[in-house]
Design a protein around this motif. Sequence first.
Motif, PDB file in Angstrom:
ATOM      1  N   ALA A 250      -6.678   6.321  -6.899  1.00  0.00           N
ATOM      2  CA  ALA A 250      -5.645   5.988  -5.904  1.00  0.00           C
ATOM      3  C   ALA A 250      -4.874   7.223  -5.458  1.00  0.00           C
ATOM      4  CB  ALA A 250      -4.684   4.948  -6.476  1.00  0.00           C
TER       5      ALA A 250
ATOM      6  N   THR B  51      -7.352  -4.561  -5.229  1.00  0.00           N
ATOM      7  CA  THR B  51      -8.069  -3.372  -4.740  1.00  0.00           C
ATOM      8  C   THR B  51      -8.632  -3.593  -3.341  1.00  0.00           C
ATOM      9  OG1 THR B  51     -10.299  -3.943  -5.506  1.00  0.00           O
ATOM     10  CG2 THR B  51      -8.827  -2.876  -7.104  1.00  0.00           C
ATOM     11  N   GLN B  52      -8.514  -4.805  -2.831  1.00  0.00           N
ATOM     12  CA  GLN B  52      -9.048  -5.054  -1.495  1.00  0.00           C
ATOM     13  C   GLN B  52      -7.983  -4.809  -0.443  1.00  0.00           C
ATOM     14  OE1 GLN B  52     -12.017  -5.385  -0.513  1.00  0.00           O
ATOM     15  NE2 GLN B  52     -13.191  -6.078  -2.298  1.00  0.00           N
TER      16      GLN B  52
ATOM     17  N   THR C  77      -2.962  -3.728   2.091  1.00  0.00           N
ATOM     18  CA  THR C  77      -3.606  -4.375   0.951  1.00  0.00           C
ATOM     19  C   THR C  77      -3.646  -5.886   1.174  1.00  0.00           C
ATOM     20  OG1 THR C  77      -1.420  -4.304  -0.063  1.00  0.00           O
ATOM     21  CG2 THR C  77      -3.003  -2.646  -0.769  1.00  0.00           C
TER      22      THR C  77
ATOM     23  N   GLN D 254       0.783  -1.236   0.000  1.00  0.00           N
ATOM     24  CA  GLN D 254       0.000   0.000   0.000  1.00  0.00           C
ATOM     25  C   GLN D 254       0.821   1.295   0.000  1.00  0.00           C
ATOM     26  OE1 GLN D 254       0.026  -2.208   2.461  1.00  0.00           O
ATOM     27  NE2 GLN D 254       1.059  -1.061   4.062  1.00  0.00           N
TER      28      GLN D 254
ATOM     29  N   ARG E 226     -13.760   2.164   1.706  1.00  0.00           N
ATOM     30  CA  ARG E 226     -14.081   1.746   0.343  1.00  0.00           C
ATOM     31  C   ARG E 226     -15.270   2.528  -0.216  1.00  0.00           C
ATOM     32  NH1 ARG E 226     -12.104  -2.395  -2.465  1.00  0.00           N
ATOM     33  NH2 ARG E 226     -13.366  -3.134  -4.204  1.00  0.00           N
TER      34      ARG E 226
ATOM     35  N   GLN F 253     -13.211  10.911  -4.531  1.00  0.00           N
ATOM     36  CA  GLN F 253     -12.821  10.129  -3.350  1.00  0.00           C
ATOM     37  C   GLN F 253     -12.857  10.981  -2.073  1.00  0.00           C
ATOM     38  OE1 GLN F 253     -10.600  10.097  -6.253  1.00  0.00           O
ATOM     39  NE2 GLN F 253     -12.229   8.697  -6.895  1.00  0.00           N
TER      40      GLN F 253
ATOM     41  N   ALA G 121     -13.984   5.735  -1.303  1.00  0.00           N
ATOM     42  CA  ALA G 121     -13.125   5.535  -2.476  1.00  0.00           C
ATOM     43  C   ALA G 121     -13.960   5.445  -3.756  1.00  0.00           C
ATOM     44  CB  ALA G 121     -12.287   4.271  -2.301  1.00  0.00           C
TER      45      ALA G 121
ATOM     46  N   TRP H 187      -6.058   0.610  -8.737  1.00  0.00           N
ATOM     47  CA  TRP H 187      -7.266   1.412  -8.582  1.00  0.00           C
ATOM     48  C   TRP H 187      -7.503   2.422  -9.704  1.00  0.00           C
ATOM     49  CZ3 TRP H 187     -11.331   1.662  -5.122  1.00  0.00           C
ATOM     50  CH2 TRP H 187     -11.260   0.837  -3.994  1.00  0.00           C
TER      51      TRP H 187
ATOM     52  N   CYS I  56      -9.286  -0.748   4.752  1.00  0.00           N
ATOM     53  CA  CYS I  56      -9.390   0.641   4.300  1.00  0.00           C
ATOM     54  C   CYS I  56     -10.542   1.309   5.042  1.00  0.00           C
ATOM     55  CB  CYS I  56      -9.633   0.624   2.789  1.00  0.00           C
ATOM     56  SG  CYS I  56      -9.677   2.253   2.052  1.00  0.00           S
TER      57      CYS I  56
ATOM     58  N   LEU J 195      -0.492   1.058  -6.295  1.00  0.00           N
ATOM     59  CA  LEU J 195      -1.859   1.364  -5.881  1.00  0.00           C
ATOM     60  C   LEU J 195      -2.659   1.930  -7.064  1.00  0.00           C
ATOM     61  CD1 LEU J 195      -2.844   0.852  -3.013  1.00  0.00           C
ATOM     62  CD2 LEU J 195      -2.402   3.246  -2.477  1.00  0.00           C
ATOM     63  N   ARG J 196      -1.988   2.761  -7.859  1.00  0.00           N
ATOM     64  CA  ARG J 196      -2.628   3.380  -9.022  1.00  0.00           C
ATOM     65  C   ARG J 196      -2.907   2.323 -10.098  1.00  0.00           C
ATOM     66  NH1 ARG J 196      -2.238   7.472 -13.211  1.00  0.00           N
ATOM     67  NH2 ARG J 196      -3.269   9.349 -12.414  1.00  0.00           N
TER      68      ARG J 196
END
Lengths: 372, 465
Positions: free
Chosen positions: B208, B239-240, B400, B194, B294, B302, B297, B204, B243, B200-201
């Motif tokens: 992100a 993506t999980q 993550t 993470q 989430r 966001q 997000a 997501w 968070c 991350l980008r």
Amino acid sequence: MSASDLIKQVEFNMQVCNACRYCESYCAVFPAMEQRLTFSEPDLHYLANLCHNCGSCFYACQYAPPHEFNVNLPRHLAELRGETYRNYAWPGFLGDLFSRNGLAVSLITAVSFALFMLLTFYFQDPAILFSAHTGEGSFYKIIPHNVMVLTFGAVALYVLVAFIVGFVRFWRDMGESLADFARPVALGQATWDVLRLKYLDGGGEGCTYPSEYPSNARRWFHHFTFYGFMLCFAATATGTIYHYVFGWPAPYAFTSLPVVFGTVGGIGLLIGPAGLLWIKSRSDPETAEPKQLGMDVGFLVLLFLTSLTGLALLFLRDTAAMGMLLAIHLGIVLALFLTLPYGKFVHAIYRFAALVRYALERSRPAPNVTFE
Amino acid sequence: MIDLIQTYDVLVIGGGNAALCAALTAREAGASVLILESAPKAFRGGNSRHTRNLRCMHDAPIHMLTEAYPEEEYWQDVLKVTGGQTNEALARQTIRESVACLPWLIEHGVRFQPSLGGTLHLSRTNSFFLGGGKALLNAFYHSAERLGIKILYDAEVCELDIQDGEFRSAVFKYAGATHQVRARTMVAASGGFQSNLAWLREAWGPPADNFIVRGTPYNKGVILRALLDSGAKAIGDPTQGHCVAIDARSPKFDGGIITRVDAVSLGIVVNTHGERFYDEGEDFWPKRYAIWGRLVALQDDQIAYSIIDSKAVGKFMPPVFPPVRANSIKELAAAFKLDPATVQQTVDRYNAAVRPGTFNHAVLDDCATDGVTPPKTHWARTIDTPPFFGYPLRPGITFTYLGVVVDQHARMIMQDDKPSTNIFAAGEIMAGNILGKGYLGGIGMAIGAAFGRAAGKEAARHVRQ
């Protein structure tokens, strides 16, 4: 850091701690903090004086420097306590003087008094000063009893007034009434906390002083100092009773109560302050407040010297050195007394007040904490 | 510098709870152990530094824990938050170990305290560390030093030599140079990815960029990537993760627990269009807590805004940043650069839908809305008593779930479904085996302790053979 910057820094620390609370069981500071959402200046001084500088929260802190939140309660609260000691010292200018040059002021005061007494005795009659005296009233051949009583009586009274003025102002600023101070439950709880140094146990493991490894060294050395001091006080008290009630003048036999109390207490006052100085010299600079070093060291050195010269006087009292030792001992004791209201000793006054208030707060229903 | 000529029995990569559990267990079984921690000493310990408790099964009151939290209830909680995306055998192993490890933690200097002020609802399920996770780590590191475990800080592993599923050596950066170290076994306990914003980008897309990394900045996923590239079997959706919704004013990294905003269930939450988007009163913390990251997000930009009135003051844990305060809803909306008329309309509609009930934040009470979408099913009270307060919210990612598959001995499973001969994984890097999605407060430390200890034991056993 200026006083107002310091207040801001501590306030931010408190916001971080209040949102985190991981250190809750270490000491009284955190439960006291949780009763508030905002922190007035007297609140912050209250919390600062609850802090025993055990360091546990610093080493456990996820926000300690170099983290950008720069949370360092032991250090910032120590700085704030320095402000408490200065703000509530009476008269104030002496507090300023002492807080800047604690060690130098202590030693200069002690040396001046000792010299003054030596010279006075010398010019009165050198023969009395340098010859051996034994038996009843031998001390009073060097310095007349009335002079001793008047001098120390006046000093004690002055010191007592300075303590009371500081305490009452501190107590009132916290918003408490003097009647509440006298409530036996809170007073008893605070006394019990002091007698066993509850908050130097780091939550059970010993406190993280002088380093991050938990240890009970400071607690033990403080016990030696505290109980040594108390025994010396008991020695003086029993001596006074002997003199006035029974009409027995000093010096007393080695097996008499004043001498036994004084000797045991004196040994405590050698081990305790020496130990505290030793661990202080090894303490983590991260949690220490360098500006207070002189004040702390000055007090410990005077305690140590008081005991050292007292014990020397006891064991050499039948020799020709007695006169000189008596002058030196009394000079040091006088300096110790006179610097009490401006030095490290006052931590006892304000910490005790804070602990009583903490016990009072715990006995009241929890406040409904609000932002406003 | 430590001896790099020798071949260590166990190389532990990472320096958090799982890593130290593995290192201590292996060392006490007689193995020589080297820990390579990429963070400097002050920030050692990965996300464990920010933790505060361990979710702990127990059949009767034990240590500071009240009542009972039996295996079955714990398992049902795991099942509920993950929606069934879990490995039952490994989850149950975690659950059983969560209590079995307690004496071991205490033996290694960890101390517990009663559940913290404001977290009474956790006194039955979670064991709180005295001083929090950093104090736990300090105790572990002190034990490690005493036992002669070699530890290097600021030592970032950049390359793994793995051949046919067998670990040979690692290359790491330390004090401005690269070094190589050989070991008979390796425990990967280096967390998720993470803090690697590019990764991350990748997972997501552009949203992100608006995420805040609540945990350590040192978990860049270098080891995870190297293991996956060397044929480890992957588990989990990138993506999980764990968070939560945190204060948008938090620092980009390392803000930890104090950035959380617990006001959500006491008011309403609107998005950048000034509209509500989810039932704020659906369930208790930590379920609500763990889904809101989430949810935010998935909103435009966001970002979202938690809005409460003065009735809610003092009913939730104080966040570190003071709330934005206003005397009217419109004024509050303007402060957040939202359209005041829309937000006012949202609040009016919500207020009109609030039905009478008996407010009780400690239970799923009967204060609910009727006739507004989305509904608010508990703790719904009108927002009408000035002053009003608001907190801006962003997704705050802790770790993550994309990871490597392991078996019950913490052995890393390769793509051919066979275990690697000498690679083990523990902690967040394999948490995805148990957490397909969602989060259960305190289970991260339970996973780390269970599989860290399993990895240490198994690695030492492997060396002895």
